[in-house]
Structure formats: structure tokens, C-alpha cells
Design a protein around this motif. Sequence first.
Motif, PDB file in Angstrom:
ATOM      1  N   LYS A 187       0.845  -1.185   0.000  1.00 41.44           N
ATOM      2  CA  LYS A 187       0.000   0.000   0.000  1.00 41.44           C
ATOM      3  C   LYS A 187       0.888   1.244   0.000  1.00 41.44           C
ATOM      4  O   LYS A 187       1.758   1.408   0.852  1.00 41.44           O
ATOM      5  CB  LYS A 187      -0.897  -0.042   1.225  1.00 41.44           C
ATOM      6  CG  LYS A 187      -1.889   1.086   1.337  1.00 41.44           C
ATOM      7  CD  LYS A 187      -2.805   0.821   2.518  1.00 41.44           C
ATOM      8  CE  LYS A 187      -3.797   1.941   2.705  1.00 41.44           C
ATOM      9  NZ  LYS A 187      -3.148   3.197   3.128  1.00 41.44           N
ATOM     10  N   THR A 188       0.659   2.148  -0.966  1.00 42.64           N
ATOM     11  CA  THR A 188       1.498   3.341  -1.088  1.00 42.64           C
ATOM     12  C   THR A 188       0.708   4.641  -0.990  1.00 42.64           C
ATOM     13  O   THR A 188       1.300   5.702  -0.790  1.00 42.64           O
ATOM     14  CB  THR A 188       2.259   3.325  -2.423  1.00 42.64           C
ATOM     15  OG1 THR A 188       1.320   3.252  -3.495  1.00 42.64           O
ATOM     16  CG2 THR A 188       3.211   2.135  -2.497  1.00 42.64           C
ATOM     17  N   VAL A 189      -0.602   4.570  -1.168  1.00 43.73           N
ATOM     18  CA  VAL A 189      -1.444   5.782  -1.108  1.00 43.73           C
ATOM     19  C   VAL A 189      -2.640   5.489  -0.219  1.00 43.73           C
ATOM     20  O   VAL A 189      -2.985   4.330   0.010  1.00 43.73           O
ATOM     21  CB  VAL A 189      -1.918   6.210  -2.518  1.00 43.73           C
ATOM     22  CG1 VAL A 189      -0.724   6.604  -3.386  1.00 43.73           C
ATOM     23  CG2 VAL A 189      -2.728   5.116  -3.186  1.00 43.73           C
ATOM     24  N   PRO A 190      -3.299   6.532   0.307  1.00 45.02           N
ATOM     25  CA  PRO A 190      -4.491   6.297   1.131  1.00 45.02           C
ATOM     26  C   PRO A 190      -5.552   5.520   0.362  1.00 45.02           C
ATOM     27  O   PRO A 190      -5.696   5.662  -0.853  1.00 45.02           O
ATOM     28  CB  PRO A 190      -4.976   7.713   1.464  1.00 45.02           C
ATOM     29  CG  PRO A 190      -3.749   8.564   1.361  1.00 45.02           C
ATOM     30  CD  PRO A 190      -2.944   7.968   0.253  1.00 45.02           C
ATOM     31  N   ASP A 191      -6.298   4.697   1.094  1.00 43.92           N
ATOM     32  CA  ASP A 191      -7.351   3.912   0.463  1.00 43.92           C
ATOM     33  C   ASP A 191      -8.444   4.831  -0.078  1.00 43.92           C
ATOM     34  O   ASP A 191      -8.878   5.761   0.597  1.00 43.92           O
ATOM     35  CB  ASP A 191      -7.978   2.936   1.465  1.00 43.92           C
ATOM     36  CG  ASP A 191      -7.042   1.798   1.827  1.00 43.92           C
ATOM     37  OD1 ASP A 191      -6.256   1.385   0.964  1.00 43.92           O
ATOM     38  OD2 ASP A 191      -7.123   1.315   2.975  1.00 43.92           O
ATOM     39  N   ARG A 192      -8.878   4.549  -1.291  1.00 44.19           N
ATOM     40  CA  ARG A 192     -10.000   5.276  -1.876  1.00 44.19           C
ATOM     41  C   ARG A 192     -11.329   4.619  -1.473  1.00 44.19           C
ATOM     42  O   ARG A 192     -12.389   5.235  -1.569  1.00 44.19           O
ATOM     43  CB  ARG A 192      -9.845   5.243  -3.399  1.00 44.19           C
ATOM     44  CG  ARG A 192     -10.599   6.317  -4.153  1.00 44.19           C
ATOM     45  CD  ARG A 192      -9.926   7.645  -4.102  1.00 44.19           C
ATOM     46  NE  ARG A 192     -10.613   8.621  -4.950  1.00 44.19           N
ATOM     47  CZ  ARG A 192     -10.328   9.907  -4.986  1.00 44.19           C
ATOM     48  NH1 ARG A 192      -9.372  10.388  -4.202  1.00 44.19           N
ATOM     49  NH2 ARG A 192     -10.980  10.727  -5.774  1.00 44.19           N
ATOM     50  N   VAL A 193     -11.239   3.373  -1.023  1.00 42.15           N
ATOM     51  CA  VAL A 193     -12.411   2.591  -0.625  1.00 42.15           C
ATOM     52  C   VAL A 193     -12.115   1.961   0.730  1.00 42.15           C
ATOM     53  O   VAL A 193     -11.040   1.400   0.926  1.00 42.15           O
ATOM     54  CB  VAL A 193     -12.715   1.494  -1.669  1.00 42.15           C
ATOM     55  CG1 VAL A 193     -13.937   0.682  -1.258  1.00 42.15           C
ATOM     56  CG2 VAL A 193     -12.907   2.095  -3.061  1.00 42.15           C
TER      57      VAL A 193
END
Length: 246
Positions: A187-193
Amino acid sequence: MALRPVHVIMKAFDASAVGRFWAEALGWSAYSPGVGTYVGPDGGLVWPHPVAVGVDVVPVPEPKPPAKNRVHLDLATTSAAHQAELVARLKALGATPADVGQGEVPWTVLADPEGNEFCVLEPREIYRDTGPIAALVVDCADPRRMAGFWGEALDWTLREVSDDHAVLRSAKGVGPYLEFLRTPGVKTVPDRVHLDLLPYPGDDKAAEVDRLRALGATDLDVGQGDVPWTCLTDPEGHEFCVLASS
């Protein structure tokens, strides 16, 4: 003590448009009780729904980054004809084919109008009674570890676990599945879901949050300020929120 998933949060630059897309995709209705758009079964806004896990589309100022979401929805179909019809209808609504390295598979990978990936599954007996959402699928490095955390966090039953895949579902045998899939990458970016969880009536939210921390959850500051819900991450960094019972 346990928590129950009550809806999937989906971030969107245009929450109204994305909410309308998902209402059409799921055959549900879109409601706008506040700044976002809630998508749930017909019959009026019933929350929490006794069976379904709804979709709450919330507005954010930034578009989806190019990285693949590590959480996505799988949609159920009842026949090959239904799968083909649904894929065609979704494309007409603005969905586009997505290549996430799936190769030749019997399901179809699409992205909604803002690029959130999802799958339209071929008919599978296991998903015959889930409703339109077959599963919420989470990419992870260690399905066994995730199953251990989420199995303790929720009142759901662990149905299957291996080094590559873990599956949970409501102990009542209703609604969608929650699945953890061993996937390369991190995981590299905040979750969109992400999931929102709710205590049962009479349970203490603060005590539930403390229990989750003891299980390995970590507090998360996304600039939420003073709000009645608590933002956390699971042991692999996936965001989720614990809502106040009221």
C-alpha cells in the motif's frame, strides 16, 4: 463485543455522479442525506440495513491517483447472459475496461467513471444469495494475519483461510463476503475505498476501539478533527472507521 460492517465508503471528486453510477450498477437507489450520496436497496433510506452493506460515496477534493485501489467490489451475476448484459450496461453508464494484470480470466475487470476498479464475476454458486455485491476484496500481503484481525474485530464467521486467500461472512449467512487476497506490492497511497463499522446497540464504542487497538489497529489522523467516529488502520495499513452508535 463485536462490530458489524454497515457500509463501504467510496471517495469521489464528484460524489453525486459516482453515487448515481453505483445506484444504477447495483440496481439500488441513491439518497443524499448530507454532503455525500448513499447507495442502498430500494424501500427508503434504511441504515444500518439488516442484510445489505451499502455504499456511501463521499466528496474529496482530489481525483483518484493512478495506483490501483487495494480494496474493490466484486459484483455477482446469475448467468452468463446476466454477466454479459451487466458489463454492457455498465459500459454504457461510463465504466471502462481495466487491466490490473488479470490475464485471461472468466470475470470482467472494469473501472467506474472515476477509475475505481471493480469486477463483474461469472456466475458462482457461492454468491447466489449475496445480493448485487458478492464481496468486498482487500489486497494484502498476509491473508492469515488479516483473517485473524478481522475475524476478532467483526461478528462475522471465518469461512476459509489459506496462505493466499481468506474469506469471512456474516454469521447469519446473509449479505456479501469480506475477502483478503494475497497480492504483490504494498500500500502506497491512502485507500480510496474502505469499510465503516458500527457497534451493536448498547455496546460501548470507546471500549470497541480500545479492543481493536489491542488487536493491532493503529490510530489514523486524516485531518478529521473533532468527529463522532474514530479512524483507524488494520495491521497492514488499510483505513477503516468505527462509527458512533447514535
